[in-house]
Scaffold this active site. Structure first.
Site, mmCIF file in Angstrom:
data_model
loop_
_atom_site.group_PDB
_atom_site.id
_atom_site.type_symbol
_atom_site.label_atom_id
_atom_site.label_comp_id
_atom_site.label_asym_id
_atom_site.label_seq_id
_atom_site.Cartn_x
_atom_site.Cartn_y
_atom_site.Cartn_z
ATOM 1 N N LYS A 43 -11.463 -0.313 17.014
ATOM 2 C CA LYS A 43 -10.397 0.168 17.904
ATOM 3 C C LYS A 43 -10.710 -0.146 19.364
ATOM 4 C CE LYS A 43 -9.228 3.888 14.677
ATOM 5 N NZ LYS A 43 -9.716 5.193 14.208
ATOM 6 N N GLY A 45 0.758 4.647 3.609
ATOM 7 C CA GLY A 45 1.943 4.067 2.967
ATOM 8 C C GLY A 45 2.877 5.154 2.458
ATOM 9 N N GLY A 70 0.830 -1.213 0.000
ATOM 10 C CA GLY A 70 0.000 0.000 0.000
ATOM 11 C C GLY A 70 0.857 1.252 0.000
HETATM 12 N N1 LIG Z 1 -5.770 7.308 6.562
HETATM 13 C C1 LIG Z 1 -5.572 7.373 7.848
HETATM 14 O O1 LIG Z 1 -5.531 8.453 8.444
HETATM 15 C C2 LIG Z 1 -5.384 6.111 8.634
HETATM 16 C C3 LIG Z 1 -5.076 6.197 9.994
HETATM 17 C C4 LIG Z 1 -4.892 5.022 10.741
HETATM 18 C C5 LIG Z 1 -5.026 3.809 10.114
HETATM 19 N N2 LIG Z 1 -5.343 3.744 8.787
HETATM 20 C C6 LIG Z 1 -5.409 2.431 8.170
HETATM 21 O O2 LIG Z 1 -4.312 2.297 7.281
HETATM 22 C C7 LIG Z 1 -4.659 1.458 6.189
HETATM 23 C C8 LIG Z 1 -4.409 2.197 4.881
HETATM 24 O O3 LIG Z 1 -5.213 3.355 4.828
HETATM 25 P P1 LIG Z 1 -4.943 4.529 3.781
HETATM 26 O O4 LIG Z 1 -5.783 5.654 4.244
HETATM 27 O O5 LIG Z 1 -3.500 4.718 3.586
HETATM 28 O O6 LIG Z 1 -5.604 3.877 2.472
HETATM 29 P P2 LIG Z 1 -5.453 4.369 0.964
HETATM 30 O O7 LIG Z 1 -6.707 3.979 0.274
HETATM 31 O O8 LIG Z 1 -4.997 5.779 0.916
HETATM 32 O O9 LIG Z 1 -4.262 3.467 0.400
HETATM 33 C C9 LIG Z 1 -4.387 2.087 0.129
HETATM 34 C C10 LIG Z 1 -3.218 1.648 -0.755
HETATM 35 O O10 LIG Z 1 -3.283 0.226 -0.911
HETATM 36 C C11 LIG Z 1 -3.239 -0.095 -2.302
HETATM 37 N N3 LIG Z 1 -3.983 -1.356 -2.498
HETATM 38 C C12 LIG Z 1 -5.282 -1.621 -2.171
HETATM 39 N N4 LIG Z 1 -5.577 -2.905 -2.449
HETATM 40 C C13 LIG Z 1 -4.456 -3.461 -2.959
HETATM 41 C C14 LIG Z 1 -4.115 -4.775 -3.418
HETATM 42 N N5 LIG Z 1 -5.005 -5.769 -3.399
HETATM 43 N N6 LIG Z 1 -2.862 -4.979 -3.875
HETATM 44 C C15 LIG Z 1 -1.941 -3.985 -3.895
HETATM 45 N N7 LIG Z 1 -2.205 -2.737 -3.440
HETATM 46 C C16 LIG Z 1 -3.442 -2.485 -2.988
HETATM 47 C C17 LIG Z 1 -3.858 1.095 -3.006
HETATM 48 O O11 LIG Z 1 -3.458 1.114 -4.362
HETATM 49 C C18 LIG Z 1 -3.257 2.241 -2.175
HETATM 50 O O12 LIG Z 1 -1.944 2.518 -2.613
HETATM 51 C C19 LIG Z 1 -6.114 1.047 6.437
HETATM 52 O O13 LIG Z 1 -6.116 -0.155 7.147
HETATM 53 C C20 LIG Z 1 -6.630 2.167 7.334
HETATM 54 O O14 LIG Z 1 -7.696 1.761 8.155
HETATM 55 C C21 LIG Z 1 -5.520 4.871 8.042
HETATM 56 N N1 LIG Z 2 -10.685 6.611 9.475
HETATM 57 C C1 LIG Z 2 -9.950 6.603 10.707
HETATM 58 C C2 LIG Z 2 -8.483 6.586 10.430
HETATM 59 C C3 LIG Z 2 -7.650 6.442 11.669
HETATM 60 O O1 LIG Z 2 -7.763 5.154 12.201
HETATM 61 C C4 LIG Z 2 -10.325 7.839 11.513
HETATM 62 O O2 LIG Z 2 -10.906 8.767 10.945
HETATM 63 O O3 LIG Z 2 -10.060 7.851 12.711
#
Ligand SMILES: NC(=O)c1ccc[n+]([C@@H]2O[C@H](COP(=O)([O-])OP(=O)(O)OC[C@H]3O[C@@H](n4cnc5c(N)ncnc54)[C@H](O)[C@@H]3O)[C@@H](O)[C@H]2O)c1
Ligand SMILES: N[C@@H](CCO)C(=O)O
Ligand code: NA
EC number: 1.1.1.3
Length: 437
Positions: free
Chosen positions: A205, A15, A10
């Site tokens: 959570k 990521g 990701g």
């Molecule tokens: N965004 C936040 O603030 C935040 C905070 C805490 C936790 N999280 C968690 O972190 C994780 C990622 O969230 P994000 O916001 O970065 O998501 P995002 O949608 O921005 O990024 C997801 C990435 O994964 C890739 N991807 C998806 N499916 C795929 C597959 N099958 N094979 C290869 N690549 C694939 C996408 O192309 C993308 O690059 C999630 O579990 C989310 O709950 C996010």
């Molecule tokens: N979607 C989640 C990301 C962090 O886990 C939030 O808004 O808190």
């Protein structure tokens, strides 16, 4: 010593932030970890190459299984999100003897018991600090910093998107949908934003926090879950007149009868620090018997705040690479063979105070009937306000704050109140917590 080789799944919000932080702070991170940390391969379907520094050093593929099967990689960072294929990828990485770092609370809340058992059997670590309250090191605080305590309760604002929406609606009068769209653009929201606004993300959570706090297996299906979609501006205003704020809380509470795990909008006194946590900020209050109440505050979502927790977990794993697996910090804070089967209470067995709003016809005797029903149910009233009808309207709003009562008794009383002819709309109820330890 050579740098530790890491694979990243990701390259989205978190990521991308993880690559940026590792690139920018490489020197300091190496000095802390004792070894360099190098992402050699990453998998993504789509990503914004312009926004990520250091990508030229990384082999990018769209095949996530190629990364978990890459024999050079020692640590896999999973930042794809969702239940599947994240579960299969993480289990495959473990099977291949790799350590895993993830921000995926949905995965841990739902499949953590299986994943930790597999990791235990293989002697590898699965770290998930970024999954709960983003950048706040809350897992570490409870699991390590508070290890001396019997944890009594945990209460927190643990969804950044939801708190951002509530804050903007209250302070700037903005519309729900408009603020949600902004939270999505800022990268705060889940891929499916109903997870944020219906409380599912907070319940993921809270499930994890309950296990870490009380030494119980992960039981997402037993967490009571209510979101923020039904919060009405009227109630925000009335609560404020009475000295309260409405916050979306996750609450885990150990009682004599069992453990409460619940996520719902909650009235809290406006003088509490938690009532003043706004925007995407999260805060978690933890009460331990020895330490008393402690509070942890910080960004709950967003690219680099979340990456901060991801990278800290990678540093922990690197430091632990030389430690005997039997001596590592246990995944759920308690040793895996020491988890207890304490009952999780159903919502009807939970005792809280309530804010009630009733819409009633402006007739003599209605108030007396309602207070009689509450008295019959042994519900005592702390405050009553009657909001006079607008010009030409015959309906008044009755606002009541009650003392603590079992949810079962409150449900029965509300049923009887709603059956009264003069009560013209469903009763609005919001639970209240004093959070004063
Ligand atoms: N965004 C936040 O603030 C935040 C905070 C805490 C936790 N999280 C968690 O972190 C994780 C990622 O969230 P994000 O916001 O970065 O998501 P995002 O949608 O921005 O990024 C997801 C990435 O994964 C890739 N991807 C998806 N499916 C795929 C597959 N099958 N094979 C290869 N690549 C694939 C996408 O192309 C993308 O690059 C999630 O579990 C989310 O709950 C996010
Ligand atoms: N979607 C989640 C990301 C962090 O886990 C939030 O808004 O808190
Ligand atoms: Na965290």
């Amino acid at each position: 010593m050579d740098a530790v080789k890491v694979g990243l799944l990701g390259l989205g919000t978190v990521g991308g932030g993880t690559v940026n932080v590792l690139t920018r702070n490489a020197d300091e991170i190496t000095r802390r970890a004792g070894r360099g940390i190098r992402i050699i391969q990453a998998a993504a379907r789509d990503y914004d190459a312009e926004a990520i520094n250091g990508l030229d050093q990384i082999d990018v593929t769209d095949d996530a299984f190629a990364v978990v099967n890459n024999p050079e990689i020692e640590i896999v960072i999973e930042l794809i999100g969702g239940y599947s294929p994240a579960r299969e990828l993480v289990l495959q990485a473990i099977e291949n003897g790799k350590h895993v770092v993830t921000a995926n609370k949905a995965l841990i809340a739902m499949h953590g018991n299986e994943i930790f058992a597999a990791a235990q059997a293989k002697g590898v670590t699965v770290a998930f600090e970024a999954g709960v309250a983003g950048g706040i090191p809350i897992i570490k605080a409870i699991r390590e910093g508070l290890a001396a305590n019997q944890i009594e309760w945990v209460a927190g604002i643990i969804n950044g998107t939801g708190n951002f929406i509530l804050s903007e609606m209250r302070d700037k009068g903005r519309d729900f949908d408009d603020v949600l769209a902004e939270a999505q653009a800022l990268g705060y929201a889940e891929a499916d934003p109903t997870f944020d606004v219906e409380g599912i993300d907070a319940a993921h959570k809270l499930t994890i926090l309950s296990s870490i706090a009380f030494g119980i297996p992960l039981q997402f299906d037993k967490t009571y879950t209510e979101g923020i979609t039904r919060i009405d501006r009227q109630d925000v205003a009335f609560a404020s007149e009475l000295g309260y704020r409405i916050k979306h809380l996750g609450i885990a509470h150990k009682t004599d009868k069992g453990i409460e795990m619940r996520v719902h909008p909650t009235l809290i006194p406006e003088r509490r620090l938690l009532a003043n946590v706004d925007g995407v900020m999260n805060a978690v209050l933890v009460k331990g018997d020895a330490v008393g109440p402690t509070l942890y505050y910080g960004a709950g979502a967003g690219s680099e705040p979340t990456a901060s927790a991801v990278v800290a977990d990678v540093v922990d794993v690197v430091r632990a690479l030389t430690t005997d697996p039997e001596n590592r910090v246990p995944h759920l804070a308690f040793q895996p063979n020491e988890l207890s089967d304490l009952p999780i209470l159903g919502m009807e067995d939970v005792e809280t105070a309530y804010y009630l709003r009733m819409q009633v016809a402006d007739e003599l005797g209605v108030m007396a009937e309602i207070t009689r029903i509450l008295a019959d149910a042994e519900i005592s009233i702390e405050a009553i306000q009657q909001k006079e009808p607008a010009e030409g309207d015959t309906q008044v709003s009755l606002i009541m704050l009650t003392h603590e009562v079992l949810e079962r008794q409150m449900n029965q009383a509300i049923k009887r109140i709603e059956a009264l002819a003069a009560v013209t709309a469903p009763v609005i109820r919001i639970r209240m917590e004093q959070l004063d330890g």
